[in-house]
Design a protein around this motif. Structure first.
Motif, PDB file in Angstrom:
ATOM      1  N   ASN A 240     -14.129   1.750 -10.092  1.00  0.00           N
ATOM      2  CA  ASN A 240     -13.963   0.650 -11.041  1.00  0.00           C
ATOM      3  C   ASN A 240     -12.558   0.081 -10.992  1.00  0.00           C
ATOM      4  O   ASN A 240     -12.363  -1.135 -11.117  1.00  0.00           O
ATOM      5  N   THR A 241     -11.570   0.930 -10.801  1.00  0.00           N
ATOM      6  CA  THR A 241     -10.189   0.464 -10.704  1.00  0.00           C
ATOM      7  C   THR A 241     -10.024  -0.460  -9.506  1.00  0.00           C
ATOM      8  O   THR A 241      -9.411  -1.524  -9.615  1.00  0.00           O
ATOM      9  N   ALA A 242     -10.570  -0.073  -8.374  1.00  0.00           N
ATOM     10  CA  ALA A 242     -10.495  -0.934  -7.185  1.00  0.00           C
ATOM     11  C   ALA A 242     -11.234  -2.245  -7.412  1.00  0.00           C
ATOM     12  O   ALA A 242     -10.748  -3.323  -7.050  1.00  0.00           O
ATOM     13  N   MET A 243     -12.393  -2.181  -8.025  1.00  0.00           N
ATOM     14  CA  MET A 243     -13.233  -3.364  -8.198  1.00  0.00           C
ATOM     15  C   MET A 243     -12.637  -4.395  -9.160  1.00  0.00           C
ATOM     16  O   MET A 243     -13.019  -5.563  -9.128  1.00  0.00           O
TER      17      MET A 243
ATOM     18  N   GLU B  21      -7.348   2.858  -0.968  1.00  0.00           N
ATOM     19  CA  GLU B  21      -7.947   2.663   0.359  1.00  0.00           C
ATOM     20  C   GLU B  21      -7.955   3.966   1.157  1.00  0.00           C
ATOM     21  O   GLU B  21      -8.792   4.169   2.029  1.00  0.00           O
ATOM     22  N   LYS B  22      -7.039   4.860   0.824  1.00  0.00           N
ATOM     23  CA  LYS B  22      -6.945   6.156   1.502  1.00  0.00           C
ATOM     24  C   LYS B  22      -7.668   7.262   0.734  1.00  0.00           C
ATOM     25  O   LYS B  22      -7.522   8.434   1.046  1.00  0.00           O
ATOM     26  N   ASP B  23      -8.436   6.879  -0.261  1.00  0.00           N
ATOM     27  CA  ASP B  23      -9.138   7.843  -1.105  1.00  0.00           C
ATOM     28  C   ASP B  23     -10.090   8.702  -0.267  1.00  0.00           C
ATOM     29  O   ASP B  23     -10.663   8.228   0.718  1.00  0.00           O
ATOM     30  N   LYS B  24     -10.256   9.940  -0.672  1.00  0.00           N
ATOM     31  CA  LYS B  24     -11.139  10.867   0.045  1.00  0.00           C
ATOM     32  C   LYS B  24     -12.607  10.448  -0.059  1.00  0.00           C
ATOM     33  O   LYS B  24     -13.434  10.837   0.753  1.00  0.00           O
ATOM     34  N   SER B  25     -12.930   9.653  -1.051  1.00  0.00           N
ATOM     35  CA  SER B  25     -14.294   9.181  -1.253  1.00  0.00           C
ATOM     36  C   SER B  25     -14.512   7.868  -0.483  1.00  0.00           C
ATOM     37  O   SER B  25     -13.810   6.885  -0.730  1.00  0.00           O
ATOM     38  N   PRO B  26     -15.480   7.831   0.424  1.00  0.00           N
ATOM     39  CA  PRO B  26     -15.768   6.577   1.129  1.00  0.00           C
ATOM     40  C   PRO B  26     -16.192   5.453   0.174  1.00  0.00           C
ATOM     41  O   PRO B  26     -15.924   4.282   0.422  1.00  0.00           O
TER      42      PRO B  26
ATOM     43  N   ASP C 117       1.163  -6.668  -7.053  1.00  0.00           N
ATOM     44  CA  ASP C 117       0.964  -5.420  -7.785  1.00  0.00           C
ATOM     45  C   ASP C 117      -0.363  -4.770  -7.423  1.00  0.00           C
ATOM     46  O   ASP C 117      -0.467  -3.547  -7.352  1.00  0.00           O
ATOM     47  N   GLY C 118      -1.363  -5.583  -7.190  1.00  0.00           N
ATOM     48  CA  GLY C 118      -2.669  -5.058  -6.814  1.00  0.00           C
ATOM     49  C   GLY C 118      -2.643  -4.324  -5.487  1.00  0.00           C
ATOM     50  O   GLY C 118      -3.290  -3.288  -5.325  1.00  0.00           O
TER      51      GLY C 118
ATOM     52  N   ALA D 281     -14.519   0.137  -1.618  1.00  0.00           N
ATOM     53  CA  ALA D 281     -14.237  -0.806  -2.703  1.00  0.00           C
ATOM     54  C   ALA D 281     -12.806  -1.323  -2.614  1.00  0.00           C
ATOM     55  O   ALA D 281     -12.548  -2.513  -2.827  1.00  0.00           O
ATOM     56  N   ALA D 282     -11.876  -0.445  -2.287  1.00  0.00           N
ATOM     57  CA  ALA D 282     -10.465  -0.851  -2.154  1.00  0.00           C
ATOM     58  C   ALA D 282     -10.292  -1.830  -1.006  1.00  0.00           C
ATOM     59  O   ALA D 282      -9.553  -2.816  -1.122  1.00  0.00           O
ATOM     60  N   LYS D 283     -10.967  -1.589   0.106  1.00  0.00           N
ATOM     61  CA  LYS D 283     -10.877  -2.512   1.250  1.00  0.00           C
ATOM     62  C   LYS D 283     -11.437  -3.882   0.888  1.00  0.00           C
ATOM     63  O   LYS D 283     -10.872  -4.908   1.257  1.00  0.00           O
ATOM     64  N   LYS D 284     -12.551  -3.882   0.175  1.00  0.00           N
ATOM     65  CA  LYS D 284     -13.158  -5.137  -0.271  1.00  0.00           C
ATOM     66  C   LYS D 284     -12.178  -5.895  -1.180  1.00  0.00           C
ATOM     67  O   LYS D 284     -12.000  -7.106  -1.061  1.00  0.00           O
TER      68      LYS D 284
END
Length: 79
Positions: A34-37, A59-64, A50-51, A69-72
């Motif tokens: 949700n934070t990424a989105m 983007e480097k999160d262990k969860s794909p 800041d974003g 979501a971060a890449k998007k």
């Protein structure tokens, strides 16, 4: 995430970024997603500097799920 990104971010950016920095450290994958989105909204483009700092870590999160979501979101704020 969309109510925060389109509504609160443009009105209360300092408070939203404080919360985002806390949320990105959550052990809950859904909270990090949700934070990424938040940064996939149109209003988020105004806060790309800041974003990017938040999204670079997510983007480097262990969860794909979170990393995708971060890449998007990064694509959105760089457009």
């Amino acid at each position: 995430p969309f109510a925060i990104g389109d509504g609160l971010l443009s009105r209360y950016p300092d408070q939203v970024f404080i919360s985002c920095k806390k949320w990105m450290k959550s052990t809950n994958e859904n909270v990090r997603w949700n934070t990424a989105m938040i940064f996939t909204t149109a209003s988020a483009k105004k806060f790309s500097k800041d974003g990017k700092s938040i999204l670079a870590k997510l983007e480097k999160d262990k969860s794909p799920f979170v990393a995708k979501a971060a890449k998007k979101a990064l694509k959105n704020i760089q457009m």
